[in-house]
Design an enzyme around this catalytic site. Structure first.
Site, PDB file in Angstrom:
ATOM      1  N   GLU A 300     -50.988  93.208 -60.823  1.00 59.14           N
ATOM      2  CA  GLU A 300     -49.654  93.114 -61.429  1.00 59.14           C
ATOM      3  C   GLU A 300     -48.623  92.624 -60.424  1.00 59.14           C
ATOM      4  O   GLU A 300     -47.841  91.720 -60.705  1.00 59.14           O
ATOM      5  CB  GLU A 300     -49.248  94.487 -61.982  1.00 59.14           C
ATOM      6  CG  GLU A 300     -47.812  94.558 -62.453  1.00 59.14           C
ATOM      7  CD  GLU A 300     -47.517  93.571 -63.560  1.00 59.14           C
ATOM      8  OE1 GLU A 300     -46.461  92.930 -63.506  1.00 59.14           O
ATOM      9  OE2 GLU A 300     -48.350  93.433 -64.474  1.00 59.14           O
ATOM     10  N   ASP A 304     -46.530  89.037 -60.549  1.00 61.82           N
ATOM     11  CA  ASP A 304     -45.068  88.979 -60.588  1.00 61.82           C
ATOM     12  C   ASP A 304     -44.513  88.127 -59.457  1.00 61.82           C
ATOM     13  O   ASP A 304     -43.662  87.253 -59.680  1.00 61.82           O
ATOM     14  CB  ASP A 304     -44.482  90.389 -60.499  1.00 61.82           C
ATOM     15  CG  ASP A 304     -44.696  91.200 -61.761  1.00 61.82           C
ATOM     16  OD1 ASP A 304     -44.972  90.601 -62.809  1.00 61.82           O
ATOM     17  OD2 ASP A 304     -44.581  92.436 -61.697  1.00 61.82           O
ATOM     18  N   SER A 518     -47.007  91.154 -69.084  1.00 62.55           N
ATOM     19  CA  SER A 518     -46.674  91.160 -67.662  1.00 62.55           C
ATOM     20  C   SER A 518     -46.497  89.733 -67.151  1.00 62.55           C
ATOM     21  O   SER A 518     -45.803  89.508 -66.161  1.00 62.55           O
ATOM     22  CB  SER A 518     -47.796  91.835 -66.860  1.00 62.55           C
ATOM     23  OG  SER A 518     -47.741  93.229 -66.981  1.00 62.55           O
TER      24      SER A 518
END
Length: 602
Positions: A300, A304, A518
């Site tokens: 994750e 990002d 996400s």
């Protein structure tokens, strides 16, 4: 069901004498829940000497005034548009009444907690104390237990009810951790995302596809999404950002998600060579780390930072790592147990005089696992960010209208109020009316990706800015569609969307495919950051809270997604259609159209 408008949070000042007799004062239940959410079970009483870090939220009597400022400075048609507030101004508008401070201080002192042992937020609206379970049980007239989560194996110390002296009830909004069982997990679709490294992403597609802006997009983008794909698809190939105009992009990390710098540099070499060698600013909050061993790399956090900072380079980036959920082992008696990441993050950022103009977060949980009081206070903190000129984006969730614990086609979703009513399960903070929530799409031409979270809040009423768009959508539904499964007058989400599948992310030295909203939130946030860059370059203010703009005129510069749905809870979920819908919102960005629009505004 408890829906509120945050416009006008109640506050009643209870007059008290100079000496408040807390000792022996009758306690009254402040907050209780029927029982732990599905998946949690009570294990054993919590050790009396185990330390808890309790956060006490004090009422904000001037919040209504702050909210009015937010609407005015966020509405492009208002004369005050862009006149964002300073830290000092928002602190004054969220500060508790002086009498509240006096009474709460006296209560804490009566339990031996002196001023020097208290930690206060910038506006004094949160007080943090560290106390053993035994003292917390005395103060709150409750019993703490260790609860275990069957699926993850996590253990936490919680209670299902707590009480306060009656005289305190109007002076304390909430105390946590008590009744909160939210895990605030990263939004990643378990249907697509393996925890182990997968074979490198390879694409054999050749040629081009006509994108929504009429330009040509590499056909390979249908099987492997890169920075180049997103710039082509969303019409920003010709735009170059600045490193010197003060614009910044912020990304958040929780739950031990670490952004690996070696992976980031490898990603830059592959997808944005100009950024190779550049770095971001790392900010640790509440003990948050950024472990750089390969084994600690987080998919994750890598996603990002790689796509967020890769798309916006050379705009300076900030990665916030917030601690708040240590690996609690009840047998090892870990020193402190919390799990309140959003309040810790908000405490920190709201104490800073300068903030990134755009911030993205890809974490959340079922709204019903978050106590109503906590949800409203965290949501109010998001309103403060908007008033200060920050555009805040959240992923909409990855389980359609459900919670992801089963096959969406057969999944049965229940309320957590003891009635076990079948109902859709909205996500939080996606359901907060003061954030911009980002759903997911797939393929070119784009359709809604089937896991895109969307629906209607059971906590927050529909804000005025989306009344027309959402009413038009509901009018299109056949009478009786999903009646009783959702709250039609609740805050509807998502607001917008972006690609959410086949993202080529470098993880532990390998390129792997990643999916989930996400992907969507940092992607959309990156294009918002570019818009802020364009406005700052011509001396205009940043966009701040986006939704009043998006629902009034911004939607005309988005690519409307009209196909797909988001199944869950044994249903097909909602459908994408012309205009706004609770799967993709108003659609995906057309950067050049948006840029022309935002540069024409004050």
């Amino acid at each position: 069901m408890r829906l509120i408008s945050l416009f006008g949070l109640p506050f009643v000042a209870a007059l008290a004498s100079a000496a408040v007799p807390f000792k022996g004062c009758q306690h009254k239940v402040k907050e209780s829940i029927h029982g732990p959410p599905r998946g949690w079970s009570r294990h054993s009483p919590a050790p009396k000497h185990h330390m808890l870090e309790l956060k006490i939220a004090l009422p904000q009597p001037k919040f209504q005034e702050l909210e009015q400022h937010l609407w005015e400075v966020s509405d492009p048609s208002h004369p005050r548009y862009g006149a964002h507030l300073s830290k000092e101004e928002t602190d004054a508008l969220t500060a508790p009444h002086p009498e509240t401070l006096d009474i709460v201080n006296e209560w804490l002192a009566s339990h031996g907690l002196a001023e020097e042992s208290l930690i206060r937020s910038s506006a004094n609206d949160w007080v943090t104390i560290r106390v053993p379970v035994g003292l917390a049980e005395e103060m709150l007239d409750t019993t703490y237990y260790i609860y275990k989560h069957a699926k993850s194996g996590e253990s936490i110390v919680r209670t299902t009810s707590y009480s306060l002296p009656e005289i305190l009830h109007n002076h304390v909004d909430l105390i946590q951790p008590t009744t909160m069982f939210a895990r605030f997990k990263a939004f990643k679709s378990t249907l697509h995302w393996g925890n182990q490294a997968q074979p490198p992403v390879l694409s054999t597609s050749t040629g081009t596809i006509t994108g929504p802006a009429g330009n040509q997009v590499d056909a390979s983008c249908n099987s492997s999404v890169t920075i180049s794909c997103l710039k082509q698809l969303y019409n920003s190939v010709a735009y170059n950002t600045s490193a010197t105009n003060g614009n910044k992009l912020g990304l958040t990390g929780y739950l031990g998600q670490y952004a690996n710098n070696m992976d980031l540099q490898q990603f830059y070499q592959l997808e944005n060579p100009s950024a190779y060698g550049s770095n971001y600013t790392f900010v640790s909050i509440n003990g948050g780390l950024n472990n750089q061993t390969y084994a600690a790399a987080g998919i994750e956090a890598n996603l990002d930072t790689q796509f967020g900072f890769g798309l916006t380079w050379p705009t300076p980036g900030t990665f916030y790592s917030t601690g708040g959920e240590p690996p609690f082992n009840p047998d090892m008696l870990t020193p402190t147990d919390t799990n309140e990441p959003y309040s810790y993050w908000l405490d920190y950022v709201l104490s800073q005089p300068m903030l990134p103009q755009t911030i993205s977060t890809s974490y959340g949980d079922d709204e019903q696992t978050v106590p109503f009081t906590y949800a409203t206070r965290v949501c109010a903190g998001m309103a403060v960010l908007g008033a200060r000129g920050v555009s805040v984006m959240f992923s909409s969730g990855d389980f359609g209208v459900g919670d992801g614990d089963a096959n969406p086609a057969t999944q049965i979703c229940y309320s957590n109020d003891g009635l076990n009513v079948t109902k859709f399960l909205p996500d939080f903070p996606a359901s907060c009316p003061y954030v911009t929530t980002v759903g997911g799409t797939v393929n070119i031409p784009e359709t809604a990706v089937f896991f895109s979270g969307g629906g209607f809040s059971n906590y927050f009423v529909r804000p005025a800015y989306q009344e027309v768009a959402v009413s038009e959508y509901l009018a299109k539904l056949a009478p009786g569609t999903y009646e009783g499964l959702y709250t039609p007058y609740g805050r509807a989400y998502p607001d917008v969307s972006a690609q959410a599948m086949h993202f080529a992310v470098v993880y532990q030295g390998q390129t792997i495919p990643v999916a989930g909203t996400s992907c969507s939130s940092p992607t959309f946030a990156s294009f918002v950051s570019m818009l802020n860059d364009a406005r700052l370059n011509v001396g205009k203010t940043p966009l701040g809270f986006l939704n009043p703009f998006l629902y009034s005129s911004g939607y005309t510069a988005l690519n409307d997604i009209t196909a797909g749905n988001n199944p869950g809870c044994g249903t097909q979920g909602f459908n994408a259609t012309t205009g706004w819908d609770p799967v993709t919102g108003f659609g995906t960005p057309d950067f050049e159209k948006l840029k022309a629009l935002v540069l024409s505004m004050p």
